[in-house]
Design an enzyme around this catalytic site. Structure first.
Site, PDB file in Angstrom:
ATOM      1  CG  PHE A  48      14.303  67.491  58.066  1.00  0.00           C
ATOM      2  CD1 PHE A  48      13.888  67.050  56.821  1.00  0.00           C
ATOM      3  CD2 PHE A  48      15.641  67.823  58.237  1.00  0.00           C
ATOM      4  CE1 PHE A  48      14.790  66.933  55.763  1.00  0.00           C
ATOM      5  CE2 PHE A  48      16.546  67.717  57.193  1.00  0.00           C
ATOM      6  CZ  PHE A  48      16.119  67.265  55.949  1.00  0.00           C
ATOM      7  CE1 TYR A  49      19.113  64.441  65.128  1.00  0.00           C
ATOM      8  CE2 TYR A  49      17.209  63.626  66.340  1.00  0.00           C
ATOM      9  CZ  TYR A  49      18.571  63.696  66.160  1.00  0.00           C
ATOM     10  OH  TYR A  49      19.402  63.015  67.020  1.00  0.00           O
ATOM     11  CG  PHE A  50      12.906  62.005  65.359  1.00  0.00           C
ATOM     12  CD1 PHE A  50      13.637  61.090  66.102  1.00  0.00           C
ATOM     13  CD2 PHE A  50      12.420  63.128  66.003  1.00  0.00           C
ATOM     14  CE1 PHE A  50      13.883  61.293  67.457  1.00  0.00           C
ATOM     15  CE2 PHE A  50      12.652  63.337  67.349  1.00  0.00           C
ATOM     16  CZ  PHE A  50      13.387  62.413  68.082  1.00  0.00           C
TER      17      PHE A  50
END
Length: 241
Positions: free
Chosen positions: A128-130
């Site tokens: 999700f971060y990327f």
């Protein structure tokens, strides 16, 4: 030059502030807690306290009076989805809105190499971060501002070398935070480099020379950093923020 750093108390933000102050620039910034204010103020930084999750673009814009460039150096480092959404996503959106409201033209974002952690098993939160980081890069690049996105490779805490490899595309290696901050300071002092995504990793080219090598040629095609093949790739690839 008057620079406002969102995330001025973080590793990159604090190093960048010191570099800019040494150059004679005026530095202001945003921190989350009152207790962070005293130390930064003692270093000559004008400190504003607010939570990115709660501050409005309008309130943030009032802090940007007289600012020449806003640097977004805050990051969740791939924490929970809630932190990522608030800091790496919504925080940048608010900052962009505030910059427009304040009439500031220049905006610089410290992002992340998209290749980081590829080939490894990633948790859903890190995936999700990327995804958020990439979407925000797209959003910034579609703005009408004089934006700059800097994507460092794996950040490490060791003495800087003063040499880098800098171009629109680099392999995922590693780089001292000191050299990332010095590179960003040099880029901020070269306003002709704008509306560009640049990736940076360790290398053999002096920082000032590497920055100048990335000025656009007459045919508007970017030049690459000379004499730098970036032939050492870290086996411990992971996210750089």
């Amino acid at each position: 030059m008057n620079v406002f750093i969102i995330g001025v108390s973080g590793a990159i933000g604090a190093l960048l502030a010191g570099n800019l102050i040494d150059r004679g620039d005026d530095v202001a910034g945003l921190v989350r807690r009152d207790e962070q204010k005293r130390e930064l103020s003692a270093r000559g930084i004008e400190v504003h306290v607010a939570q990115l999750a709660h501050v409005t673009p309008e309130a943030l814009a009032t802090m940007l009076t007289g600012v020449d460039v806003v640097v977004y150096a805050a990051g969740s480092n791939g924490g929970t989805r809630e932190d990522t959404a608030a800091i790496d996503g919504e925080g940048v959106v608010k900052a962009l809105e505030a910059v427009v409201l304040a009439g500031v033209r220049r905006f610089a974002l410290v992002s992340v190499l998209p290749e980081a952690e590829r080939g490894h098993h990633l948790s859903d939160d890190v995936e999700f971060y990327f995804a958020v980081k990439k979407l925000i890069d797209v959003m910034v690049s579609m703005s009408d501002l004089d934006w700059l996105i800097l994507r460092p490779s794996l950040l490490v805490d060791r003495d800087g070398t003063g040499t880098i490899s800098l171009s629109p595309a680099q392999p995922h290696d590693e780089i001292p935070r000191v050299d990332v901050a010095a590179t960003l300071a040099e880029l901020l002092h070269e306003p002709r480099i704008r509306r560009r995504i640049l990736e940076v990793t360790q290398g053999s080219t002096p920082i000032a020379r590497a920055v100048q090598a990335n000025l656009l040629c007459d045919d508007d095609s970017p030049t690459s950093t000379p004499g730098d093949d970036a032939d050492v790739v870290s086996d411990s690839e992971r996210r750089s923020r």
